[in-house]
Design an enzyme around this catalytic site. Structure first.
Site, PDB file in Angstrom:
ATOM      1  N   GLY A   1       0.545  -1.202  -0.190  1.00 30.03           N
ATOM      2  CA  GLY A   1       0.411   0.115  -0.254  1.00 30.03           C
ATOM      3  C   GLY A   1       0.791   1.141   0.048  1.00 30.03           C
ATOM      4  O   GLY A   1       1.929   1.025   0.120  1.00 30.03           O
TER       5      GLY A   1
ATOM      6  N   ASN B   1       4.570  -0.872   9.113  1.00 32.81           N
ATOM      7  CA  ASN B   1       3.761  -2.843   9.047  1.00 32.81           C
ATOM      8  C   ASN B   1       3.900  -3.173  10.254  1.00 32.81           C
ATOM      9  O   ASN B   1       3.480  -4.452  11.047  1.00 32.81           O
ATOM     10  CB  ASN B   1       5.028  -3.026   7.533  1.00 32.81           C
ATOM     11  CG  ASN B   1       3.337  -4.303   7.025  1.00 32.81           C
ATOM     12  OD1 ASN B   1       2.560  -3.331   6.124  1.00 32.81           O
ATOM     13  ND2 ASN B   1       3.736  -5.169   7.309  1.00 32.81           N
TER      14      ASN B   1
ATOM     15  N   ARG C   1       0.875   7.548   7.905  1.00 30.42           N
ATOM     16  CA  ARG C   1       0.611   7.031   7.406  1.00 30.42           C
ATOM     17  C   ARG C   1       0.399   7.959   5.839  1.00 30.42           C
ATOM     18  O   ARG C   1       1.401   8.256   5.036  1.00 30.42           O
ATOM     19  CB  ARG C   1      -0.318   5.844   6.978  1.00 30.42           C
ATOM     20  CG  ARG C   1      -0.159   4.969   5.660  1.00 30.42           C
ATOM     21  CD  ARG C   1       0.216   3.815   5.140  1.00 30.42           C
ATOM     22  NE  ARG C   1       0.698   3.430   4.114  1.00 30.42           N
ATOM     23  CZ  ARG C   1      -0.203   1.669   4.365  1.00 30.42           C
ATOM     24  NH1 ARG C   1      -0.109   1.305   5.879  1.00 30.42           N
ATOM     25  NH2 ARG C   1       0.191   1.200   3.403  1.00 30.42           N
TER      26      ARG C   1
ATOM     27  N   HIS D   1      -6.515  -7.433   7.006  1.00 34.21           N
ATOM     28  CA  HIS D   1      -5.937  -7.609   6.342  1.00 34.21           C
ATOM     29  C   HIS D   1      -4.578  -7.437   6.392  1.00 34.21           C
ATOM     30  O   HIS D   1      -3.386  -7.895   6.378  1.00 34.21           O
ATOM     31  CB  HIS D   1      -5.883  -6.800   4.725  1.00 34.21           C
ATOM     32  CG  HIS D   1      -5.088  -6.891   3.433  1.00 34.21           C
ATOM     33  ND1 HIS D   1      -4.716  -8.846   3.147  1.00 34.21           N
ATOM     34  CD2 HIS D   1      -3.428  -6.653   3.472  1.00 34.21           C
ATOM     35  CE1 HIS D   1      -3.732  -8.684   2.131  1.00 34.21           C
ATOM     36  NE2 HIS D   1      -3.215  -7.243   2.158  1.00 34.21           N
ATOM     37  N   TRP D   2      -4.435  -6.670   8.296  1.00 36.81           N
ATOM     38  CA  TRP D   2      -3.211  -6.371   8.702  1.00 36.81           C
ATOM     39  C   TRP D   2      -3.307  -7.609   9.917  1.00 36.81           C
ATOM     40  O   TRP D   2      -2.489  -6.717  11.451  1.00 36.81           O
ATOM     41  CB  TRP D   2      -3.063  -5.061   8.743  1.00 36.81           C
ATOM     42  CG  TRP D   2      -2.048  -4.822   8.899  1.00 36.81           C
ATOM     43  CD1 TRP D   2      -1.336  -5.240   7.921  1.00 36.81           C
ATOM     44  CD2 TRP D   2      -1.691  -3.257   9.230  1.00 36.81           C
ATOM     45  NE1 TRP D   2      -0.397  -4.149   7.983  1.00 36.81           N
ATOM     46  CE2 TRP D   2      -0.506  -3.262   8.432  1.00 36.81           C
ATOM     47  CE3 TRP D   2      -2.607  -1.853  10.038  1.00 36.81           C
ATOM     48  CZ2 TRP D   2       0.694  -1.581   8.715  1.00 36.81           C
ATOM     49  CZ3 TRP D   2      -1.662  -1.214  10.018  1.00 36.81           C
ATOM     50  CH2 TRP D   2      -0.994  -0.572   9.812  1.00 36.81           C
TER      51      TRP D   2
END
Length: 286
Positions: free
Chosen positions: A43, A51, A190, A265-266
């Protein structure tokens, strides 16, 4: 738990590998013992530390040397346009990093794009890998149940093409299951990372035209992977479909699959404590 910071663990190394000549790779490093290389997703604004900052300390405390690598074209690593599928090119960069640091073998932990990188590495360099830990990896091709690309991937490309705080927020809302975890601090961090390297965003889109997501499919070669593999997935992942986990389980000889409920998703971030325990236990097993 070991207290670590991004700045205190930040390092650079030049790699020389196919497609990379004196190419600067940024990474964070801490701990001693067997090497674990953690590979981030794809991303906008992604990087090794952002991350995996919820995972590095527990792995170090468990007795591992942990390397959080910024992939080529991400965060503090050099900019690049890729002519081949990104997972394969990234795998070469991992080998280049290991060669430069004198690492013969390493365990790989990969999320999303990082998982695709880890799969390609396990296929191309089987003698250099220990164990493999995957979290919602890219690379298994079409889905039996979900239209591709999924909602999250569409929002990811929208953010690359039209970088804005609002588009980032939309992507993160699909990224995570628990919306209460979406703080201004998370979004602002981010967003700042996205703004620091606008060249990375442009290059990602150019690379995606040269080697689209359809070229990432390594299903036909999954049977070549002999490394012991721990696959994890978020039940509510809206970026990479859950049935890909079954495809990996069916095709990789020595694999196991764990599915986190109430998880997007993480997994390594949203369910960090449970993920750390399961992953470290897996690495410790003979």
């Amino acid at each position: 738990m070991t207290a670590l910071t991004e700045s205190s663990t930040s390092k650079f190394v030049k790699i020389n590998e196919k497609g990379f000549s004196d190419f600067n790779i940024h990474y964070n490093e801490a701990g001693n013992g067997e090497t674990v290389i953690m590979l981030h997703g794809g991303g906008p604004g992604a990087g090794g530390w952002s991350n995996y900052y919820r995972n590095v300390g527990p792995f170090v405390d468990a007795g591992y040397r942990v390397i959080l690598k910024d992939s080529p074209g991400f965060n503090k690593s050099d900019a690049v346009v890729m002519d081949e599928q990104r997972g394969l090119v990234n795998a070469r960069a991992v080998k280049g990093l290991m060669d430069a640091l004198g690492i013969d073998r390493a365990h790989l932990v990969g999320n999303s794009m990082g998982g695709a990188t880890a799969l390609n590495f396990a296929i191309e360099y089987p003698e250099r890998i220990g164990k493999l830990i995957l979290m919602g990896p890219g690379g298994p091709g079409p889905s039996m149940f979900a239209p591709m690309p999924m909602e999250g991937i569409k929002l990811l490309f929208k953010l690359y093409a039209e970088p804005s705080y609002e588009n980032l927020k939309q992507m993160i809302q699909v990224f995570l299951y628990d919306q209460s975890l979406i703080t201004e601090e998370l979004l602002q961090g981010r967003w700042e990372a996205i703004q620091r390297q606008p060249e990375h965003l442009k290059n990602f889109l150019i690379s995606a035209q040269k080697a689209p997501l359809s070229t990432w499919d390594v299903t036909a070669r999954l049977g070549e992977i002999k490394a012991k593999t721990f696959i994890t997935w978020g039940r509510d992942d809206r970026f990479v479909p859950l049935d890909h986990g079954l495809k990996l389980l069916w095709n990789i000889d020595d694999a196991r699959l764990h599915v986190f409920s109430k998880c997007g998703h993480w997994a390594q971030w949203e369910h960090a404590d449970e993920f750390n325990r399961l992953a470290i236990d897996f690495l410790r097993q003979a």
